[in-house]
Write a protein that holds these residues in place. Structure first.
Motif, mmCIF file in Angstrom:
data_model
loop_
_atom_site.group_PDB
_atom_site.id
_atom_site.type_symbol
_atom_site.label_atom_id
_atom_site.label_comp_id
_atom_site.label_asym_id
_atom_site.label_seq_id
_atom_site.Cartn_x
_atom_site.Cartn_y
_atom_site.Cartn_z
ATOM 1 N N LYS A 66 0.634 -1.263 0.061
ATOM 2 C CA LYS A 66 -0.154 0.147 0.144
ATOM 3 C C LYS A 66 0.956 1.141 -0.069
ATOM 4 C CE LYS A 66 -3.922 2.061 2.214
ATOM 5 N NZ LYS A 66 -5.289 1.459 2.768
ATOM 6 N N SER A 145 -10.569 10.529 7.114
ATOM 7 C CA SER A 145 -11.585 10.011 6.381
ATOM 8 C C SER A 145 -11.992 11.092 5.041
ATOM 9 C CB SER A 145 -12.858 9.862 6.966
ATOM 10 O OG SER A 145 -12.653 9.034 7.883
ATOM 11 N N THR A 148 -9.531 10.364 2.603
ATOM 12 C CA THR A 148 -9.578 9.133 1.906
ATOM 13 C C THR A 148 -10.575 9.406 0.689
ATOM 14 O OG1 THR A 148 -8.985 7.990 4.045
ATOM 15 C CG2 THR A 148 -10.172 6.660 2.238
ATOM 16 N N GLN A 177 -22.221 2.400 -1.652
ATOM 17 C CA GLN A 177 -22.471 1.315 -0.609
ATOM 18 C C GLN A 177 -21.561 1.720 0.545
ATOM 19 O OE1 GLN A 177 -20.722 -2.613 -0.517
ATOM 20 N NE2 GLN A 177 -22.334 -3.316 -0.129
ATOM 21 N N GLY A 180 -20.730 6.209 5.594
ATOM 22 C CA GLY A 180 -20.171 6.335 7.145
ATOM 23 C C GLY A 180 -19.070 7.470 6.727
ATOM 24 N N ASN A 181 -18.097 7.603 7.191
ATOM 25 C CA ASN A 181 -17.083 8.582 7.227
ATOM 26 C C ASN A 181 -16.676 9.014 5.750
ATOM 27 O OD1 ASN A 181 -17.268 9.410 10.119
ATOM 28 N ND2 ASN A 181 -15.749 7.468 10.379
ATOM 29 N N GLY A 183 -17.808 7.270 2.932
ATOM 30 C CA GLY A 183 -18.863 7.325 2.049
ATOM 31 C C GLY A 183 -19.741 8.633 1.916
ATOM 32 N N ASP A 201 -27.429 1.961 2.862
ATOM 33 C CA ASP A 201 -26.666 1.908 4.051
ATOM 34 C C ASP A 201 -27.684 1.168 4.939
ATOM 35 O OD1 ASP A 201 -25.463 2.567 6.962
ATOM 36 O OD2 ASP A 201 -24.226 3.592 5.428
ATOM 37 N N VAL A 202 -27.090 0.280 6.013
ATOM 38 C CA VAL A 202 -28.018 -0.481 6.832
ATOM 39 C C VAL A 202 -28.516 0.626 7.871
ATOM 40 C CG1 VAL A 202 -26.901 -2.594 6.626
ATOM 41 C CG2 VAL A 202 -26.178 -1.193 8.422
ATOM 42 N N ASP A 203 -28.068 1.637 7.963
ATOM 43 C CA ASP A 203 -28.601 2.736 8.934
ATOM 44 C C ASP A 203 -29.494 3.625 8.035
ATOM 45 O OD1 ASP A 203 -28.773 5.188 10.448
ATOM 46 O OD2 ASP A 203 -26.913 5.067 11.151
ATOM 47 N N PRO A 221 -30.054 -2.524 1.037
ATOM 48 C CA PRO A 221 -28.640 -2.880 1.137
ATOM 49 C C PRO A 221 -28.420 -3.905 -0.093
ATOM 50 C CG PRO A 221 -28.994 -2.572 3.433
ATOM 51 C CD PRO A 221 -30.482 -2.023 2.437
ATOM 52 N N ALA A 236 -18.220 0.400 2.469
ATOM 53 C CA ALA A 236 -18.808 -0.341 3.737
ATOM 54 C C ALA A 236 -17.657 -1.517 4.177
ATOM 55 C CB ALA A 236 -20.067 -0.764 3.715
ATOM 56 N N ALA A 258 -13.484 0.774 0.660
ATOM 57 C CA ALA A 258 -13.566 -0.388 1.447
ATOM 58 C C ALA A 258 -12.267 -1.194 1.078
ATOM 59 C CB ALA A 258 -14.624 -1.439 1.092
ATOM 60 N N ASN A 259 -11.752 -1.893 2.378
ATOM 61 C CA ASN A 259 -10.393 -2.688 2.258
ATOM 62 C C ASN A 259 -10.891 -4.149 1.701
ATOM 63 O OD1 ASN A 259 -8.319 -1.089 3.156
ATOM 64 N ND2 ASN A 259 -9.280 -0.944 5.159
ATOM 65 N N ASN A 285 -7.869 3.845 -1.950
ATOM 66 C CA ASN A 285 -8.147 4.097 -0.657
ATOM 67 C C ASN A 285 -7.018 4.786 0.316
ATOM 68 O OD1 ASN A 285 -6.823 1.891 0.467
ATOM 69 N ND2 ASN A 285 -8.710 0.955 1.008
HETATM 70 P P1 NAI Z 1 -17.743 3.851 8.776
HETATM 71 O O1 NAI Z 1 -17.797 2.820 9.931
HETATM 72 O O2 NAI Z 1 -17.829 5.177 9.066
HETATM 73 O O3 NAI Z 1 -18.725 3.710 7.531
HETATM 74 C C1 NAI Z 1 -19.213 2.430 7.075
HETATM 75 C C2 NAI Z 1 -20.728 2.607 6.779
HETATM 76 O O4 NAI Z 1 -21.379 1.350 5.951
HETATM 77 C C3 NAI Z 1 -21.537 2.738 7.979
HETATM 78 O O5 NAI Z 1 -22.450 4.049 7.578
HETATM 79 C C4 NAI Z 1 -22.458 1.601 7.894
HETATM 80 O O6 NAI Z 1 -23.821 1.494 8.461
HETATM 81 C C5 NAI Z 1 -22.330 1.153 6.494
HETATM 82 N N1 NAI Z 1 -22.609 -0.394 6.300
HETATM 83 C C6 NAI Z 1 -22.198 -1.377 7.026
HETATM 84 N N2 NAI Z 1 -22.687 -2.558 6.730
HETATM 85 C C7 NAI Z 1 -23.317 -2.253 5.404
HETATM 86 C C8 NAI Z 1 -24.047 -2.908 4.558
HETATM 87 N N3 NAI Z 1 -24.061 -4.399 4.616
HETATM 88 N N4 NAI Z 1 -24.753 -2.666 3.532
HETATM 89 C C9 NAI Z 1 -24.610 -1.173 3.428
HETATM 90 N N5 NAI Z 1 -23.905 -0.106 4.312
HETATM 91 C C10 NAI Z 1 -23.331 -0.789 5.255
HETATM 92 O O7 NAI Z 1 -16.260 3.554 7.884
HETATM 93 P P2 NAI Z 1 -15.443 4.343 7.002
HETATM 94 O O8 NAI Z 1 -14.461 4.873 7.891
HETATM 95 O O9 NAI Z 1 -16.200 5.286 6.319
HETATM 96 O O10 NAI Z 1 -14.637 3.467 5.877
HETATM 97 C C11 NAI Z 1 -15.547 2.841 5.210
HETATM 98 C C12 NAI Z 1 -14.661 1.689 4.530
HETATM 99 O O11 NAI Z 1 -13.412 2.168 3.990
HETATM 100 C C13 NAI Z 1 -14.022 0.776 5.529
HETATM 101 O O12 NAI Z 1 -13.819 -0.795 4.989
HETATM 102 C C14 NAI Z 1 -12.705 1.074 5.753
HETATM 103 O O13 NAI Z 1 -12.105 0.032 6.407
HETATM 104 C C15 NAI Z 1 -12.326 1.707 4.629
HETATM 105 N N6 NAI Z 1 -11.262 2.595 4.852
HETATM 106 C C16 NAI Z 1 -11.460 3.715 5.485
HETATM 107 C C17 NAI Z 1 -10.439 4.838 5.574
HETATM 108 C C18 NAI Z 1 -10.692 6.026 6.318
HETATM 109 O O14 NAI Z 1 -10.004 7.034 6.207
HETATM 110 N N7 NAI Z 1 -11.534 6.071 7.197
HETATM 111 C C19 NAI Z 1 -9.275 4.659 4.927
HETATM 112 C C20 NAI Z 1 -8.930 3.084 4.073
HETATM 113 C C21 NAI Z 1 -9.939 2.315 3.945
#
Ligand code: NAI
Length: 349
Positions: A66, A145, A148, A177, A180-181, A183, A201-203, A221, A236, A258-259, A285
């Motif tokens: 990476k 975030s 990212t 999809q 969160g932070n 998306g 989103d599931v929320d 979803p 997600a 997503a990772n 990412n």
């Molecule tokens: P987050 O936890 O803030 O957001 C994830 C979102 O996905 C939440 O709103 C959650 O409700 C939703 N979600 C969960 N399951 C779901 C499903 N089955 N269908 C639809 N929505 C669903 O996480 P964040 O920080 O936004 O990160 C998102 C992805 O990106 C993760 O996989 C994270 O590992 C990856 N990532 C994040 C980075 C960052 O700077 N925050 C950096 C590199 C990778």
């Protein structure tokens, strides 16, 4: 449980135990050819030390590629604390982890990960300076975030240029999809660029907010994979590119935060066979990592932005390599990262 090959390419693996605080941890330094090894510190109730070891070896190796793909002068490392973050995390345990990181003299730089928070790193920071991703009050750069999301946006522009000949997304439909932070910030950028959004989103609250803020269309979803869109942006969870989802896709590009998006390596090949351009996750990412890494040399927003824009250039090189060699984009990304590593190793000799 392990074969010799599991350790074949790690420079250093350190087992940490601190009886008074109950700390048990493993720090894996995979490769420091390009610079000190950077990688998050995860806390997880692993069933055994072997399971924790397997995880830390795999994750630290991933960090090397990476960082190399993001053109950072950093190596790959990772740490895991064996324990339940809800019940076993104490200031003493975190400080003991800080001491363990400090003992490595900067060869390993730690950051927040699954099961740890930026507040926890305030405790670690009391015992080591080799920490990035700290809150602004502690001299860090805060939430990575939005950066990212910016990297993903530049990456999608590059994919659009490669696929459609123009790096612009106005009028294109993007299925996002996860709101969160990352998306959510990505939706803001796409909306401002004139893209149409299909979101899930599931929320439910996040979905309603996106419909109101961006005029997005929402789907449940499980329907996001078959959404009528030009681009699918997974933000997600991992392993969403798999045998069940691939036949549903109607998009031409896949790229998101997503990772570990590919359930198995061959799903990258399956995307290629279907004519879908896949932006490898560990390249697109990397924006957040580029931001936190900059803390080491004094944060410079303009420089970070240039490097994050560079994600687009890296992806264009990867797409071209994939085409010229007839290989999936993930493999092309690994090739380029390996080349950067071996050229740095040669120069060091
Ligand atoms: P987050 O936890 O803030 O957001 C994830 C979102 O996905 C939440 O709103 C959650 O409700 C939703 N979600 C969960 N399951 C779901 C499903 N089955 N269908 C639809 N929505 C669903 O996480 P964040 O920080 O936004 O990160 C998102 C992805 O990106 C993760 O996989 C994270 O590992 C990856 N990532 C994040 C980075 C960052 O700077 N925050 C950096 C590199 C990778």
């Amino acid at each position: 449980v392990f074969s010799a090959g599991d350790f074949a390419d790690h420079e250093q693996v350190v087992f940490v135990a601190d009886e008074p605080s109950g700390l048990r941890a493993i720090i894996a330094i995979h490769d420091t050819t390009l610079g000190p090894a950077l990688g998050g510190c995860r806390m997880y109730p692993y069933a055994s030390e072997a399971e924790a070891l397997r995880d830390v070896l795999r994750l630290s190796r991933g960090m090397t590629f990476k960082a190399a793909a993001a053109n950072l002068d950093l190596g790959g490392g990772k740490a895991v604390i064996i324990g339940d973050p809800r019940t076993q995390k104490t200031p003493a345990l975190l400080q003991a982890m800080g001491i363990a990181v400090e003992r490595l003299g900067g060869r390993y730089i730690t950051a927040e990960d699954v099961g740890t928070t930026v507040e926890d790193f305030g405790e670690l920071h009391k015992k080591t300076k080799h920490v990035v991703g700290l809150p602004v009050e502690l001299g860090g750069t805060g939430d990575p975030s939005p950066t990212t999301a910016r990297g993903v946006y530049y990456g999608l522009l590059a994919a659009a240029r490669h696929r459609w000949g123009e790096d612009q997304l106005a009028g294109k439909t993007v299925a996002v999809q996860g709101l969160g932070n990352v998306g959510w910030h990505l939706c803001e950028l796409l909306h401002a660029a004139g893209a149409k959004l299909v979101v899930t989103d599931v929320d439910d609250k996040r979905v309603s907010r996106a419909v109101a803020a961006f005029g997005a269309t929402s789907v449940p979803p499980e329907e996001i994979y078959g959404a009528r869109a030009d681009i699918f942006a997974p933000c997600a969870m991992g392993a969403i590119l798999n045998d069940e989802t691939l036949p549903l896709f109607r998009v031409e590009i896949v790229g998101g935060a997503a990772n570990n998006q590919l359930a198995l390596d061959h799903h990258g090949e399956a995307l290629r066979a279907r004519g879908i351009l896949y932006a490898p996750d560990f390249v697109i990412n990397a924006g957040g990592m580029i931001r936190v890494a900059s803390e080491r040399e004094g944060f410079d927003e303009a420089l970070v932005d240039r490097n994050v824009k560079g994600i687009g250039d890296s992806l264009l090189a990867i797409f071209q390599r994939s085409e010229s060699e007839g290989i999936q984009t993930n493999a092309a990304a690994m090739l380029l990262a390996r080349e950067r590593l071996s050229s740095a190793a040669t120069h060091r000799l």
